[in-house]
Design a protein around this motif. Structure first.
Motif, PDB file in Angstrom:
ATOM      1  N   TYR A   1      46.356 -49.123 135.486  1.00 52.99           N
ATOM      2  CA  TYR A   1      45.750 -48.035 134.865  1.00 52.99           C
ATOM      3  C   TYR A   1      46.031 -46.594 135.546  1.00 52.99           C
ATOM      4  CZ  TYR A   1      42.607 -51.727 133.221  1.00 52.99           C
ATOM      5  OH  TYR A   1      42.240 -53.099 132.734  1.00 52.99           O
ATOM      6  N   HIS A   2      46.221 -45.537 134.624  1.00 49.47           N
ATOM      7  CA  HIS A   2      46.262 -44.331 134.838  1.00 49.47           C
ATOM      8  C   HIS A   2      45.218 -43.431 135.078  1.00 49.47           C
ATOM      9  CE1 HIS A   2      48.713 -40.619 135.170  1.00 49.47           C
ATOM     10  NE2 HIS A   2      47.991 -40.046 134.219  1.00 49.47           N
ATOM     11  N   VAL A   3      44.947 -42.563 136.129  1.00 47.40           N
ATOM     12  CA  VAL A   3      43.822 -41.937 136.381  1.00 47.40           C
ATOM     13  C   VAL A   3      43.877 -40.534 135.532  1.00 47.40           C
ATOM     14  CG1 VAL A   3      42.183 -40.847 138.250  1.00 47.40           C
ATOM     15  CG2 VAL A   3      43.389 -43.142 138.687  1.00 47.40           C
TER      16      VAL A   3
ATOM     17  N   SER B   1      48.171 -44.131 139.524  1.00 48.66           N
ATOM     18  CA  SER B   1      47.671 -45.097 138.799  1.00 48.66           C
ATOM     19  C   SER B   1      47.586 -46.355 140.026  1.00 48.66           C
ATOM     20  CB  SER B   1      49.141 -45.416 137.980  1.00 48.66           C
ATOM     21  OG  SER B   1      49.536 -44.663 137.324  1.00 48.66           O
TER      22      SER B   1
ATOM     23  N   LEU C   1      39.799 -43.508 133.205  1.00 49.27           N
ATOM     24  CA  LEU C   1      41.146 -44.238 133.407  1.00 49.27           C
ATOM     25  C   LEU C   1      41.477 -44.562 131.984  1.00 49.27           C
ATOM     26  CD1 LEU C   1      40.024 -47.049 135.976  1.00 49.27           C
ATOM     27  CD2 LEU C   1      41.275 -44.776 136.490  1.00 49.27           C
TER      28      LEU C   1
ATOM     29  N   ARG D   1      44.852 -46.904 129.828  1.00 47.93           N
ATOM     30  CA  ARG D   1      46.109 -47.681 129.785  1.00 47.93           C
ATOM     31  C   ARG D   1      46.120 -48.185 128.267  1.00 47.93           C
ATOM     32  NH1 ARG D   1      46.734 -53.141 129.851  1.00 47.93           N
ATOM     33  NH2 ARG D   1      48.579 -53.793 131.030  1.00 47.93           N
TER      34      ARG D   1
END
Length: 102
Positions: free
Chosen positions: A72-74, A68, A84, A86
Motif C-alpha cells: 500500500y502507498h501512503v 509504502s 492509502l 493500491r
C-alpha cells in the motif's frame, strides 16, 4: 473369472468420471493461478510536528507521505486519518471511530 472382471471394472471406473461429457478432461490443480492478497495495514497512531508534517504508525512502522507498506502507498496523512492507495483503489484509515459517543 468373475472376480477378475469386477476388479478391472473398478480400476476403469476410478480413472474416468462416467458423468463427464465426452472428450472432457479435468485440468490439473497446479495450473490454477493463485491471487496474492495483502492485509490492510492497521493504523496505530498519528503524530504531527509544529511544521504540520504528520507521521503515521502502521503495523509498528513509522511512515510519512509517499512511503509504502505491505503493498500500500501512503498518499496523505492528516491528524485524523491516513489515506492509502493500491492498484487504483483508495482506503481511508481513521484514527478514531466516528460513532464514538460520550
Amino acid at each position: 473369472m468373475l472376480l477378475l472382471t469386477l476388479g478391472f471394472g473398478q480400476i476403469a471406473y476410478a480413472q474416468q468420471d462416467p458423468t463427464a461429457p465426452l472428450g472432457w478432461y479435468s485440468k490439473k490443480s497446479s495450473s490454477v493461478a493463485k491471487v496474492k492478497t495483502y492485509a490492510l495495514p492497521t493504523l496505530q497512531s498519528v503524530v504531527c510536528d509544529e511544521g504540520a508534517q504528520c507521521f503515521a504508525m502502521l503495523n509498528d512502522n513509522i511512515l510519512s507521505e509517499g512511503q509504502s507498506i505491505a503493498g500500500y502507498h501512503v498518499k496523505k496523512i492528516t491528524s485524523q486519518r491516513v489515506t492509502l492507495a493500491r492498484n487504483g483503489k483508495v482506503w481511508h484509515l481513521a484514527l478514531f471511530n466516528s460513532d464514538v459517543r460520550q
